[in-house]
Design an enzyme around this catalytic site. Structure first.
Site, mmCIF file in Angstrom:
data_model
loop_
_atom_site.group_PDB
_atom_site.id
_atom_site.type_symbol
_atom_site.label_atom_id
_atom_site.label_comp_id
_atom_site.label_asym_id
_atom_site.label_seq_id
_atom_site.Cartn_x
_atom_site.Cartn_y
_atom_site.Cartn_z
ATOM 1 N N HIS B 318 0.826 -1.157 -0.090
ATOM 2 C CA HIS B 318 -0.319 -0.259 -0.139
ATOM 3 C C HIS B 318 0.996 1.475 -0.130
ATOM 4 O O HIS B 318 1.969 1.474 0.835
ATOM 5 C CB HIS B 318 -1.156 0.191 1.149
ATOM 6 C CG HIS B 318 -1.924 0.821 1.369
ATOM 7 N ND1 HIS B 318 -1.910 2.745 1.376
ATOM 8 C CD2 HIS B 318 -3.714 0.754 0.990
ATOM 9 C CE1 HIS B 318 -2.967 2.503 1.332
ATOM 10 N NE2 HIS B 318 -3.775 2.589 0.786
ATOM 11 N N ARG B 338 -6.606 10.371 -0.273
ATOM 12 C CA ARG B 338 -6.314 10.702 -1.460
ATOM 13 C C ARG B 338 -7.257 10.902 -2.638
ATOM 14 O O ARG B 338 -7.632 12.196 -3.569
ATOM 15 C CB ARG B 338 -4.884 9.907 -2.091
ATOM 16 C CG ARG B 338 -3.897 10.056 -2.231
ATOM 17 C CD ARG B 338 -2.806 9.022 -2.105
ATOM 18 N NE ARG B 338 -3.628 7.803 -2.114
ATOM 19 C CZ ARG B 338 -2.656 6.669 -2.744
ATOM 20 N NH1 ARG B 338 -2.908 6.030 -3.562
ATOM 21 N NH2 ARG B 338 -2.966 5.459 -1.538
#
Lengths: 229, 553
Positions: B318, B338
């Site tokens: 990740h 994000r």
């Protein structure tokens, strides 16, 4: 922890240990040689497995937290919280009403709350536990959802309730009732499910499945991208 | 609280924020992506993978840590196991108590099977609860399963098994509906429209969330439902070996009570493997977002009975694990940060990658920025990281968005006096997900008769790289499918006498190859983080003290 870590004195079930500064309670237990079986789950603050109670050498006031998220402090006394079963009502969600009366009939002990606020004080997520119990008592299911949403069901509130109330199980009943019956229905979801069942997308997906890779790559590269916000 | 020297870099991040609000960092083209991954993605680091020496995937590459366990020694001596003494006799045995196992057991029961779920830790202790961002389903009018398919297979570098992707995207909306019927609360607008977000590699707003506690919300509802339906489950009782019958079908399993080491025998007509991921193997010494029990047990057990694995040479790192503070090193900073608008920036506050590229691409770009361009920020412990500029979210979407959409993140960093509504988060890639796993068909059936697999332990759905929100979806889609199929299989199964001959044969093969002694005992069951025992202790006491590692029969 820095390379030349300062050591901190802690006590695990009364026994003295020294551990490097900056460890979480969970890491400190492991540093001392404990191999966890119970009391350890996601190790990231989401699962509620490592609910823990501690106090300090010269301060007997009990404090509560998640062992994987709390950093050890000098002279901490650590214990492992024993397992004990908590009351949970069994129900068929399809056959019950989304009302305060229903919640009260499944958890009649709700009325026994006398507002000591111990539950709120123990909550490692800093939720207003006593207030959502009060909302549940008034039948305000929506407010129980709002206030209890971040509950990891660690069980500390129930452990400390002098009246035997299990706030986290009452809260999940309310959240499930809300999700099932009170949340506004999503028409676009229902429509899409009907379209899929009618086979609307079958032919175009079948074509994608058989498409040669170069063509698929081009289609992917040229696909239109909706702005994120 | 950040140390003073890191605050200096944060001032630079703040200084570029206004410029960056107007700037759109371009997506990488196919030509730009192609060299990035081999050069910087951890999957490609030389010497970190090796070929398997035996078993159905002999010759295939997998990380060294996985290979050791797949080639491991059994925890049991088959000669000491009494297969006539059956402790539990069921139609369908489900191994694993996360989102996939819970879905499977509910559906198997609904389809008339007598079921038992066993789990290594507590019911619900699984990676599912740590899945923060959401679950994908193409249910908006401007979206479609066709587009979801295209995003998924493109994210997986066109290696995904097409039939599995089709099942994934076509079942998705009904999975969202199923969960809601069970009482999951999705983020919605007052008119009932789902509040959906974008994600890395997704071309539409398709992510359904429940604040940033999506997996927790899904799991706690399923767990509650299992209790309401009085479904039998055993906690702290992992499986240590599968049992076959003399016709080569799955016939049950041997479980161990983790606290007493007592073994029990389960006879079952079909078995669903839902054991999750491998993060706690710490591939290449990476920290991980995974829960304590993510030790590849299901892969090991399935491999030993001859199940074929697929894509075992690709792990997901990740892009944004916490790099500071140390207490939460490697823990998940959800991609939703994000998705909501936060950009990734370097020590000077400059962007270097479009933040919503697929995960492997973003992870590789972060590693390049730190290792090749030396634009990272080093913490006091030597860990390097880059800034994820969370305060931008409130600038873009209005004050209060972060607190409303990311309460778990606010809480987690707030514990260490970092206010993510005002200061950025320091991040670096962390081991997150096993892209591959046990090979399945659209029913979740493996290559071994009677053995099914669902969730992270199965492979093929995501190809070589999984997209955000497709893992929780995978759990429910294939959990439900295997539950149905395994119940059906059990109805038609013609069981024969139980045997552990496959274990004997496996051990013989290890001995003949001369590798038995150099391989560990597996499955691992739990990682060993307890500080090493001093050398002067006699062997027997060392064994007691590291109980999980000893042979059990």
């Amino acid at each position: 922890m820095a390379e030349t870590a300062r050591m901190v004195n802690i006590y695990i079930m009364g026994k003295h240990y020294q551990v490097p500064e900056g460890l979480t309670i969970l890491m400190a237990l492991e540093y001392c040689g404990y191999r966890m079986i119970r009391g350890c789950g996601c190790r990231a603050g989401f699962c509620g497995a490592c609910a823990t109670i501690y106090n300090f050498k010269n301060d007997s006031q009990l404090r509560y937290d998640l062992a994987c998220q709390k950093t050890v402090e000098p002279d901490m006394y650590l214990v492992q919280v024993p397992f004990f079963p908590a009351a949970k009502a069994l129900y068929n969600l399809e056959e019950i009403a989304s009302t305060g009366e229903q919640v009260l009939s499944l958890y009649p002990e709700l009325v026994e709350c006398f507002g000591c606020n111990n539950c709120t004080k123990t909550c490692p997520q800093d939720l207003e536990v006593m207030w959502f119990i009060s909302d549940a008592l008034r039948g305000d299911i929506r407010e129980v959802v709002n206030k209890s949403f971040d509950c990891v069901m660690c069980g500390l509130c129930a452990a400390r309730c002098p009246q035997g109330i299990v706030p986290y199980n009452i809260a999940i009943l309310c959240r499930r009732l809300y999700g099932r019956y009170l949340a506004p229905p999503s028409k676009h979801l229902e429509d899409r499910i009907a379209e899929i069942e009618a086979g609307k997308f079958d032919a175009e997906i079948e074509e994608l499945k058989k498409m040669e890779e170069s063509k698929l790559r081009r289609l992917y590269a040229e696909r239109e991208i909706e702005p994120a916000y | 609280m950040y140390p003073a020297y890191m605050e200096e870099s944060i001032r630079k991040v703040e200084a570029t924020r206004e410029k960056r609000l107007k700037e759109t960092f371009p997506r990488l083209s196919d030509e730009e992506k192609t060299p990035l991954l081999p050069k910087y993605h951890p999957d490609y680091v030389a010497g970190t993978m090796r070929q398997l020496l035996l078993g159905p995937n002999k010759g295939d590459y997998t990380p060294n840590e996985v290979a050791e366990l797949l080639e491991g020694n059994s925890r049991i001596n088959p000669d000491k196991i009494d297969l006539d003494k059956i402790d539990y006799d069921v139609d369908v045995l489900v191994i694993g108590g996360g989102g996939a196992g819970a879905s499977a057991v509910l559906l198997a029961r609904e389809n008339g099977a007598n079921v038992l779920l066993i789990t290594k830790l507590r019911l619900g202790d699984a990676n599912t609860v740590g899945a923060q961002a959401g679950t994908q389903a193409a249910d908006r009018p401007s979206d479609s399963p066709f587009i979801h398919y295209l995003d998924t297979i493109g994210g997986g570098h066109f290696t995904n098994i097409p039939e599995l992707v089709e099942a994934l995207v076509k079942d998705a909306p009904s999975v969202i509906n199923w969960l809601e019927t069970l009482g999951v609360n999705w983020d919605k607008r007052p008119d009932g429209t789902m509040h959906e977000l974008s994600g890395g590699g997704a071309s539409r707003l398709r992510l359904h969330s429940a604040r940033d506690y999506t997996g927790l919300e899904e799991m706690r509802v399923l767990r509650d439902e299992i209790k309401n339906r009085n479904i039998n489950y055993l906690e702290y009782s992992p499986i240590i070996e599968l049992v076959m019958d003399d016709k080569g079908q799955i016939a049950g399993a041997i479980l161990v009570n983790l606290e007493t080491n007592e073994l029990s025998l389960v006879r079952a007509k079909s078995v669903i493997m839902a054991t999750g991921g491998i993060g706690r193997l710490h591939i290449q010494s990476f920290p991980t977002t995974n829960h304590y029990g993510a030790t590849a047990d299901g892969l090991v057990l399935a491999y030993r009975v001859g199940a074929k694995l697929i894509f075992m040479d690709t792990m997901q790192y990740h892009p944004t694990g916490a790099a500071f503070p140390t207490q939460i090193l490697g823990q998940l900073v959800t991609e939703k940060v994000r998705t909501l608008g936060a950009q990734l920036v370097n020590v000077d506050g400059e962007q270097f990658i479009m933040p919503l590229e697929p995960r492997d691409v973003v992870a590789a770009a972060i590693i390049r920025e730190c290792q090749e361009r030396h634009q990272g920020i080093e913490t006091t412990t030597g860990q390097v990281g880059l800034w994820l500029d969370s305060p931008m979210i409130d600038v873009i979407r209005g004050e209060g968005t972060i607190t409303r959409e990311l309460p778990a993140m606010v809480r987690q960093f707030g514990r260490f006096n970092i206010d993510i509504t005002k200061e950025p988060m320091l991040v670096y890639p962390t081991l997150h997900y096993q892209n591959g796993g046990i090979k399945i068909n659209t029913d979740g059936a493996t290559t071994v008769p009677g053995l099914f697999a669902a969730g992270e332990c199965e492979g093929g759905v995501h190809g070589r790289n999984r997209l955000i929100g497709n893992s929780t979806l995978d759990l429910f889609v294939f959990g439900r499918r295997t539950g149905r199929a395994a119940a059906q299989y059990a109805k038609e199964a013609k069981p024969s006498s139980l045997t552990l001959e496959h274990v004997r044969q496996w051990q013989r093969e290890l001995e003949q190859m001369g590798i038995a002694e150099s391989r560990p005992i597996s499955p691992l069951l739990l990682p060993d983080y307890a500080r090493r025992m001093p050398d002067y202790l006699p062997e027997y006491s060392r064994q007691v003290l590291t109980a999980g590692q000893v042979k059990l029969a």
